[in-house]
Design a protein around this motif. Sequence first.
Motif, PDB file in Angstrom:
ATOM      1  N   GLY A   1      37.172 -47.112  -4.982  1.00 48.07           N
ATOM      2  CA  GLY A   1      36.166 -48.269  -5.216  1.00 48.07           C
ATOM      3  C   GLY A   1      36.432 -49.670  -3.789  1.00 48.07           C
ATOM      4  N   LEU A   2      35.482 -49.089  -2.698  1.00 50.19           N
ATOM      5  CA  LEU A   2      35.977 -49.754  -1.179  1.00 50.19           C
ATOM      6  C   LEU A   2      35.180 -50.710  -1.152  1.00 50.19           C
ATOM      7  N   PRO A   3      34.665 -51.363  -0.923  1.00 51.92           N
ATOM      8  CA  PRO A   3      34.107 -52.966  -0.170  1.00 51.92           C
ATOM      9  C   PRO A   3      32.889 -52.112   0.845  1.00 51.92           C
ATOM     10  N   TRP A   4      31.843 -50.834  -0.004  1.00 55.88           N
ATOM     11  CA  TRP A   4      30.952 -50.535   0.641  1.00 55.88           C
ATOM     12  C   TRP A   4      30.284 -51.542   1.700  1.00 55.88           C
ATOM     13  N   PRO A   5      29.910 -52.529   1.072  1.00 58.48           N
ATOM     14  CA  PRO A   5      28.811 -53.097   1.130  1.00 58.48           C
ATOM     15  C   PRO A   5      29.877 -53.869   3.492  1.00 58.48           C
ATOM     16  N   LEU A   6      30.695 -54.134   3.273  1.00 60.37           N
ATOM     17  CA  LEU A   6      31.708 -53.952   4.089  1.00 60.37           C
ATOM     18  C   LEU A   6      31.326 -53.045   5.575  1.00 60.37           C
ATOM     19  N   LEU A   7      31.729 -51.950   4.812  1.00 58.71           N
ATOM     20  CA  LEU A   7      31.361 -50.953   5.466  1.00 58.71           C
ATOM     21  C   LEU A   7      30.448 -50.452   6.128  1.00 58.71           C
ATOM     22  N   LEU A   8      29.489 -50.161   5.528  1.00 56.42           N
ATOM     23  CA  LEU A   8      28.094 -49.980   5.813  1.00 56.42           C
ATOM     24  C   LEU A   8      27.372 -50.584   6.603  1.00 56.42           C
ATOM     25  N   VAL A   9      27.106 -52.676   6.637  1.00 54.92           N
ATOM     26  CA  VAL A   9      27.311 -53.249   7.948  1.00 54.92           C
ATOM     27  C   VAL A   9      27.262 -52.806   9.147  1.00 54.92           C
ATOM     28  N   PRO A  10      28.432 -53.049   9.598  1.00 60.30           N
ATOM     29  CA  PRO A  10      28.351 -52.037  11.259  1.00 60.30           C
ATOM     30  C   PRO A  10      28.347 -50.764  10.923  1.00 60.30           C
ATOM     31  N   LEU A  11      28.600 -49.489  10.048  1.00 61.32           N
ATOM     32  CA  LEU A  11      27.954 -48.939  10.411  1.00 61.32           C
ATOM     33  C   LEU A  11      26.245 -48.607  10.070  1.00 61.32           C
ATOM     34  N   GLY A  12      26.019 -49.287   9.827  1.00 66.30           N
ATOM     35  CA  GLY A  12      23.992 -49.357  10.121  1.00 66.30           C
ATOM     36  C   GLY A  12      23.523 -49.731  12.013  1.00 66.30           C
ATOM     37  N   ALA A  13      24.769 -50.579  12.038  1.00 62.54           N
ATOM     38  CA  ALA A  13      23.907 -51.744  13.067  1.00 62.54           C
ATOM     39  C   ALA A  13      24.294 -50.841  14.412  1.00 62.54           C
ATOM     40  N   LEU A  14      25.851 -49.666  14.133  1.00 66.94           N
ATOM     41  CA  LEU A  14      25.774 -49.054  15.470  1.00 66.94           C
ATOM     42  C   LEU A  14      24.684 -47.556  15.324  1.00 66.94           C
ATOM     43  N   LEU A  15      24.748 -46.934  14.237  1.00 68.65           N
ATOM     44  CA  LEU A  15      23.711 -46.028  14.107  1.00 68.65           C
ATOM     45  C   LEU A  15      22.149 -46.766  14.683  1.00 68.65           C
ATOM     46  N   THR A  16      21.586 -47.041  14.304  1.00 66.83           N
ATOM     47  CA  THR A  16      20.426 -47.746  14.992  1.00 66.83           C
ATOM     48  C   THR A  16      20.035 -48.391  16.770  1.00 66.83           C
TER      49      THR A  16
END
Length: 399
Positions: free
Chosen positions: A36-51
């Motif tokens: 149970g990780l805070p997925w939204p908090l992880l996905l936002v910076p990862l998504g910003a980097l990947l784009t």
Amino acid sequence: MIERARAGYLGILGTVVLGVAAVLGFYGRFVHPLPGLPWPLLLVPLGALLTAPLFPPSSWKGRLRLWKDPLTLGAYLLLAGLFFFLAFLLSLLGLDLLLRPPGLLGRLFFPLSLLAPLGRLLPAPPGDLLLALGLATAATLWGVVEAAWVRVVRVTLRSPRIPPGTERLRVVQISDLHLGLIHDLRFLHRLVRKIRLLKPDLLVSTGDLVDGSLEGQEDVADLIREIRPRLGALAVTGNHEFYAGLEEALAFHRRCGFRVLRNEAVRVGPLWVAGVDDPGGKYGPTAPRADEEGLLEGWGEGGRRPYVLFLKHRPVVRRGTLGRFDLMLSGHVHGGQVFPWNLLARSAYRYARGLKRLRGAGRGAFLYVSAGTGTWGPPVRLFAPPEVTVFDLFPAKRR
């Protein structure tokens, strides 16, 4: 409109991300609940980097920067890591399915049940997730090291078509550098220094020298121009020259010191060098096809024909050109670049890597397919090292 190079990145990114999401969804539903990780908090910076590669470069100005665009570099490395994570996780899940008792293999074929004890070596969930992540990280780091270490491959050829008394003629081939979106200036300095130490008589580039926008790349072009081979530098277009914008790519080649052969031939010392345009990514009956047969004819037959060096980006030998050239240099395949694609490269091209002696009507001629000098996409190679190829051409030995 997104240029073609970035559109290709978007397609690969979407495929890999969807694959990882699907496999993790399956894993969490049928194998072991995900932590149970805070997925939204992880996905936002990862998504910003990947784009990041989808936007115009922000840091290419400045000659002293080691990497022309650090954000794009980070995105590509993360993409490579996700690909390796997906591959390793699928492999571990497959091994778990096949080897854990009673073992699917053992039920299908009894002697293979002896392999079931190997299943105990596999970590129990969620340890397999951590193992896949660790292997992916190691593969990405090793891939960066392998991609930066360009080896020199040497090929010596003799031919009666080289005039007697001619001293060694050295042709150095580079291919598939893919300059544009990302590159390491330190890597390019080492590469140029290595080529200059080889003292080429002729430098050739067999396509895909560029990839993506060439904005702010003047320092790179000037660096390559410093090689200054004795007989000049020749190049042909690859498919990525068309993706990047043909006119811009041709101007960049000229600044690098290359003369681009576009369905033409020139005399270089004792050689004739012919080069053809790549179809530019277009296939089918309407795709442009260079008149290779016409380009290579008319130079005499048998022993009267001069030595012909043929430059063509894709390693596809047309039947009608056999017997009309002595050495064909190609690239495009990258040697697969990343395992396991290097094992699958032969399924796409009959000649995928290295030196091949042609048979039949082309007997006595050779094709060499370079593994590539740079990388496409992530600056990563795995079990497919990059190369600069040196061809030393001599007259045939007298008997």
